[in-house]
Scaffold this motif. Structure first.
Motif: not given
Length: 476
Positions: A396-418
């Protein structure tokens, strides 16, 4: 005299037999032990060393020497030894010496008034022939009580050691949690700065900045809150070491050394019947049952008469210079047979009282054994479940950390909300803290299992208790 010696082998009251228990042949639960575990608990080592933590080793050594509860148990054991020695002394005759000088005036019709001196020296001896075994049963009681106290000393040591180990491991897990939150605060600070820059550039909403700041301040508050837990654990360790909290501090793990030094050991549980020899609290309860059994013999011996033999010899005379001449020699031999003819039922009541006390001691012994079995089963079950849970939690930790990195990358790219970033970061932190908490629960449960199985203590340690008590007295 010959009759007394002949009857000396008789001792009223039941001879002690350890209460029988219907024990299972194996534990219901089996441990989740792995072949790769670095430590192994065995009877040839101090159990805490299997955790491979040098700081923990040093703390327990200090507690063994300075803990006040251990010193209390040592003092109580020495007191029990002295009580047993007092009972054993009754097997031997008591011998005394006396010397005196008197000056007295006598009056008689023929000699008139006369003033005279009298001098005397002598030895006297008295011995109770233990025909019915009252004294021997008292000795049995004293010896069993002394052995029970020795086992109680072992139980006190094990309890202090286990409590200290658990507090220390919980403190180190708290250090890991503080390190986690420190890294989280650093990451949230970067996120806050990112949203602030994007807001200043006009590509982010003011609500994004507020969310980032809220998340950052919340993590900072939780990091501060962990100090209260750590301080309380540090204070508890100080008391176990026999120190005031102000006189003790334990350096925290830093970000450069955040890896927990302690590691999970492999813990052989043995068989349920092993607990009878390996747990000091069970040995204590069994010895108290033996002491209560001996008291029945003491109570029943009161129904029979006591035979006391007396002897005295010495010199007595009116002139000190002639005191040790043959005419001044005196001696006497005698015996006394005494019995209680009526006591209003007191002896019967004492016998009933002793029998009830024995029955109660047997029940306490059996309940202590059952409690020991429950503690082993509970901790085996807990460790098995926690081992399975920690494996899933790591995923679960590994999955959550991956999800965190993906969400931050998407936010920086402007494709998702904060809001998506905040959600995934919170989930990742929760899962990482849960993983650390699970590690702490596993370590604490492993110590509890070691304590439940006796921590390497055996009934043979009762014979070593005298040395330990003497060293404890010398160290005060």
């Amino acid at each position: 005299m010959a009759t007394a010696l002949l009857l000396g082998g008789c001792a009223v009251g039941p001879d002690y037999v350890r209460p029988q228990l219907d024990l299972p042949t194996a534990y219901k639960e089996q441990g989740p032990w792995k072949n790769a575990e670095p430590g192994q608990i065995d009877s040839n080592q101090r159990w805490w060393e299997a955790y491979n933590d040098t700081v923990l080793n040093g703390l327990i050594e200090q507690a063994n020497q300075a803990n006040q509860n251990i010193r209390l148990a040592e003092a109580q054991y020495r007191q029990a030894q002295a009580t047993a020695a007092i009972a054993r002394a009754s097997l031997w005759p008591s011998i005394g010496a006396s010397a005196g000088a008197t000056r007295a005036q006598t009056n008689s019709p023929t000699a008139g008034s006369r003033l005279a001196d009298t001098y005397s020296v002598g030895l006297n001896a008295s011995w109770e022939a233990d025909i019915w075994g009252r004294v021997r049963r008292s000795v049995e009681n004293g010896d069993a009580a002394s052995q029970a106290s020795a086992a109680s000393l072992g139980a006190a040591r094990l309890s202090i050691q286990a409590t200290l180990a658990q507090n220390y491991l919980q403190l180190r897990v708290t250090d890991l949690q503080k390190d986690l939150y420190a890294r989280t605060v650093a990451a949230y600070t970067r996120s806050f700065q990112l949203t602030q820059h994007q807001y200043d550039a006009g590509v982010a909403l003011r609500s994004d900045v507020a969310q980032a700041e809220t998340q950052l301040r919340s993590a900072q508050a939780q990091l501060i809150d962990l100090d209260a837990t750590r301080n309380q654990l540090e204070h508890a360790i100080a008391i176990l070491l026999g120190k005031a909290p102000a006189a003790f501090s334990l350096a925290p793990l830093t970000t450069d050394s955040a890896a927990l030094q302690a590691s999970m050991p492999a813990i052989p549980t043995g068989l349920p019947s092993d607990l009878l020899e390996r747990r000091p609290d069970i040995a204590n309860a069994e010895r108290l049952a033996a002491a209560a059994n001996a008291n029945i013999g003491v109570a029943r011996a009161a129904y029979f008469p006591t035979l006391t033999l007396n002897a005295s010899g010495g010199y007595s005379g009116v002139s000190f210079s002639q005191l040790f001449d043959t005419p001044s020699r005196v001696w006497s031999l005698g015996s006394t047979l005494a019995a209680v003819l009526f006591d209003g039922g007191a002896r019967s009541a004492r016998n009933d009282q002793a029998t009830a006390a024995f029955d109660g001691a047997v029940a306490t012994y059996k309940q202590t054994v059952l409690g020991g079995l429950q503690e082993v089963e509970d901790n085996l079950s807990t460790l098995r479940v926690l081992d399975q849970e920690s494996q899933v939690q790591d995923q679960a930790v590994k999955a959550a950390q991956l999800s965190e990195r993906l969400a931050l990358s998407q936010y920086q790219a402007g494709t998702t909300t904060y809001l998506s970033v905040v959600t995934t970061q919170a989930t990742s932190l929760t899962n990482q803290r849960t993983a650390v908490t699970l590690l702490g629960r596993q370590l604490v449960a492993s110590v509890a299992l070691i304590k439940a199985t006796g921590g390497g203590w055996t009934v043979a340690d009762i014979d070593k208790a005298a040395t330990s008590a003497a060293s404890g007295k010398a160290g005060q």
